[in-house]
Enzyme design. Structure first.
Site, PDB file in Angstrom:
ATOM      1  N   ASP A   1       0.870  -1.174   0.000  1.00 13.54           N
ATOM      2  CA  ASP A   1       0.000   0.000   0.000  1.00 13.54           C
ATOM      3  C   ASP A   1       0.912   1.231   0.000  1.00 13.54           C
ATOM      4  OD1 ASP A   1       0.908   0.296   2.609  1.00 13.54           O
ATOM      5  OD2 ASP A   1      -1.082   0.313   3.530  1.00 13.54           O
ATOM      6  N   HIS A   2       0.311   2.417   0.176  1.00 13.12           N
ATOM      7  CA  HIS A   2       1.112   3.651   0.146  1.00 13.12           C
ATOM      8  C   HIS A   2       2.140   3.691   1.279  1.00 13.12           C
ATOM      9  CE1 HIS A   2      -2.512   4.160   2.530  1.00 13.12           C
ATOM     10  NE2 HIS A   2      -1.841   5.002   3.277  1.00 13.12           N
TER      11      HIS A   2
ATOM     12  N   THR B   1       2.405  -1.527   9.041  1.00 14.92           N
ATOM     13  CA  THR B   1       2.746  -2.462  10.121  1.00 14.92           C
ATOM     14  C   THR B   1       3.107  -3.853   9.623  1.00 14.92           C
ATOM     15  OG1 THR B   1       0.443  -3.133  10.275  1.00 14.92           O
ATOM     16  CG2 THR B   1       1.147  -1.334  11.736  1.00 14.92           C
TER      17      THR B   1
ATOM     18  N   HIS C   1       8.845 -24.256   9.238  1.00 11.10           N
ATOM     19  CA  HIS C   1       7.739 -24.987   9.872  1.00 11.10           C
ATOM     20  C   HIS C   1       6.371 -24.733   9.255  1.00 11.10           C
ATOM     21  CE1 HIS C   1       9.930 -25.828  13.968  1.00 11.10           C
ATOM     22  NE2 HIS C   1      10.598 -26.263  12.909  1.00 11.10           N
TER      23      HIS C   1
ATOM     24  N   CYS D   1       3.169  -3.024   4.168  1.00 10.12           N
ATOM     25  CA  CYS D   1       2.268  -1.931   4.531  1.00 10.12           C
ATOM     26  C   CYS D   1       2.907  -1.231   5.724  1.00 10.12           C
ATOM     27  CB  CYS D   1       0.842  -2.418   4.787  1.00 10.12           C
ATOM     28  SG  CYS D   1       0.582  -3.406   6.277  1.00 10.12           S
TER      29      CYS D   1
ATOM     30  N   HIS E   1       5.685 -31.172  10.134  1.00 10.43           N
ATOM     31  CA  HIS E   1       5.153 -29.833   9.848  1.00 10.43           C
ATOM     32  C   HIS E   1       4.195 -29.853   8.661  1.00 10.43           C
ATOM     33  CE1 HIS E   1       7.802 -28.398  12.879  1.00 10.43           C
ATOM     34  NE2 HIS E   1       8.837 -28.950  12.264  1.00 10.43           N
TER      35      HIS E   1
HETATM   36  C1  RB5 Z   1      -2.008   2.847   6.345  1.00 13.42           C
HETATM   37  O1  RB5 Z   1      -2.076   4.081   6.959  1.00 13.42           O
HETATM   38  C2  RB5 Z   1      -1.840   1.745   7.377  1.00 13.42           C
HETATM   39  O2  RB5 Z   1      -2.984   1.624   8.151  1.00 13.42           O
HETATM   40  C3  RB5 Z   1      -1.518   0.432   6.716  1.00 13.42           C
HETATM   41  O3  RB5 Z   1      -0.374   0.584   5.944  1.00 13.42           O
HETATM   42  C4  RB5 Z   1      -1.217  -0.734   7.613  1.00 13.42           C
HETATM   43  O4  RB5 Z   1      -0.292  -0.393   8.603  1.00 13.42           O
HETATM   44  C5  RB5 Z   1      -2.372  -1.476   8.139  1.00 13.42           C
HETATM   45  O5  RB5 Z   1      -2.232  -2.539   8.759  1.00 13.42           O
END
Ligand code: RB5
Length: 149
Positions: free
Chosen positions: A7-8, A66, A97, A64, A132
């Site tokens: 994503d961005h 996180t 695993h 992304c 596994h």
């Molecule tokens: C985008 O702002 C953020 O929410 C996304 O990249 C991600 O971290 C979501 O899990």
């Protein structure tokens, strides 16, 4: 062939990973996003994971903010075993695993140096199989609506 998507928020890390793969002669395809403009992670996750399931790519690497949202979306694609990792041990053992076929990284969680280590570990570590395999088969059974208990 590795398929990359983000994503961005994950876009800057994905671009760095592309350079790392190029430097190491690893073939990849990038399904986007292609700019830091808003782009929702579920779109990138589904595009990339569809290529893994079709056999066009062997593994997916997704970014992304996180690593979590994109892993949640990826794991909704039948046949995908996505792992959000931010440490070496997890990246290694999710291959050994869990036979993970999708690595998810958080650009707001880890730096490029660690990300490259995790990418290399994910690409080069082989699944151990054996006991596994039974557990991976149980994951697939749950995915198919079967009871494993
Ligand atoms: C985008 O702002 C953020 O929410 C996304 O990249 C991600 O971290 C979501 O899990």
């Amino acid at each position: 062939m590795i398929v990359l998507g983000s994503d961005h928020a994950g876009f800057p890390l994905k671009e760095e990973i592309k350079k790392h793969l190029e430097d190491n002669g690893i073939e990849f395809v990038d399904v986007g996003c292609y700019s830091p403009e808003r782009y929702d992670y579920a779109i990138a996750a589904q595009k990339a994971c569809d290529m893994v399931i079709s056999g066009e790519a062997k593994k997916a690497i997704l970014c992304c903010g996180t690593g979590i949202g994109i892993s949640m979306a990826a794991n909704k694609v039948k046949g995908i075993r996505a792992a959000a990792c931010s440490d070496y041990f997890s990246a290694k053992y999710t291959r050994l695993h869990n036979d993970a076929n999708c690595l998810c990284l958080g650009s707001r969680v880890i730096g490029c140096g660690l990300a490259f280590e995790l990418v290399d570990t994910f690409i080069y570590t082989e699944f151990e199989g054996g006991r596994h395999q039974t557990r991976v088969d149980q994951i697939t059974a749950i995915e198919n609506g079967e009871k494993v208990y």
